[in-house]
Scaffold this motif. Sequence first.
Motif, short mmCIF file in Angstrom:
data_model
loop_
_atom_site.label_atom_id
_atom_site.label_comp_id
_atom_site.label_asym_id
_atom_site.label_seq_id
_atom_site.Cartn_x
_atom_site.Cartn_y
_atom_site.Cartn_z
N CYS A 135 0.85 -1.19 0.00
CA CYS A 135 0.00 0.00 0.00
C CYS A 135 0.89 1.24 0.00
N GLU A 136 0.55 2.21 -0.85
CA GLU A 136 1.36 3.42 -0.96
C GLU A 136 1.13 4.40 0.19
N CYS A 170 -6.48 3.43 -7.59
CA CYS A 170 -7.31 4.62 -7.79
C CYS A 170 -7.45 4.90 -9.29
N PRO A 171 -8.67 5.06 -9.80
CA PRO A 171 -8.84 5.37 -11.22
C PRO A 171 -8.31 6.75 -11.59
N ARG A 209 -1.86 2.86 -5.46
CA ARG A 209 -2.33 1.59 -4.93
C ARG A 209 -2.55 1.70 -3.42
N THR A 210 -3.72 1.23 -2.95
CA THR A 210 -4.04 1.27 -1.52
C THR A 210 -4.60 -0.08 -1.07
N CYS A 211 -4.63 -0.26 0.25
CA CYS A 211 -5.07 -1.55 0.80
C CYS A 211 -6.48 -1.52 1.37
N SER A 239 -7.48 4.70 1.23
CA SER A 239 -7.97 5.36 0.02
C SER A 239 -8.39 6.80 0.33
N LYS A 240 -9.12 6.98 1.44
CA LYS A 240 -9.53 8.33 1.84
C LYS A 240 -8.32 9.19 2.18
N GLU A 241 -7.34 8.61 2.83
CA GLU A 241 -6.11 9.33 3.18
C GLU A 241 -5.39 9.80 1.92
#
Length: 171
Positions: free
Chosen positions: A27-28, A39-40, A45-47, A52-54
Amino acid sequence: EGCAPDDPKSGEAGKNEERVVNLSPPCEICSSKKARYTCPGCSRRTCSLPCSKEHKGRFKCNGKRNRGAYVSMSDYNDNTLVNDYNFLEDMITHVSKSKRDPRATARPTKARRKLASQASKLGMDLRMMPAAMKRAQLNRSKWDQGKKVIKWSVELLFPKVDVRILQHSVP
């Protein structure tokens, strides 16, 4: 006798062994788990949802793909093709809806046509907004047949002092 084929006791070790390689990057955002989502909008890339919100806050990302962005042929794939196809379908739908919208196809009123005609005779290139637009509704410019002059609606803006003055019937 009851031993699994890749059991070292069976003497067949490594013959049917399958190696699983973890190709998923970390996760980045948190770097502690493997990334599961892309993320489109920015391809980070997130876990998880919190990560994702961060990323959206940290990188000022809205999470939406720029549908009109250039994609090189080397990066073009089946997903890009499907996205482009869906984009074109959406545009066809929007165009079709706008053709059915009476505000978009409404014919200018007789007074607006007369104003445009007289402005053209005076050598002016007058362009009017669609009647449904707010600024078009505020505009009361007209041709005064009796005096043979155009009476304009004039808006004066003074941005430094945040003042707006709308004056009608200005000859």
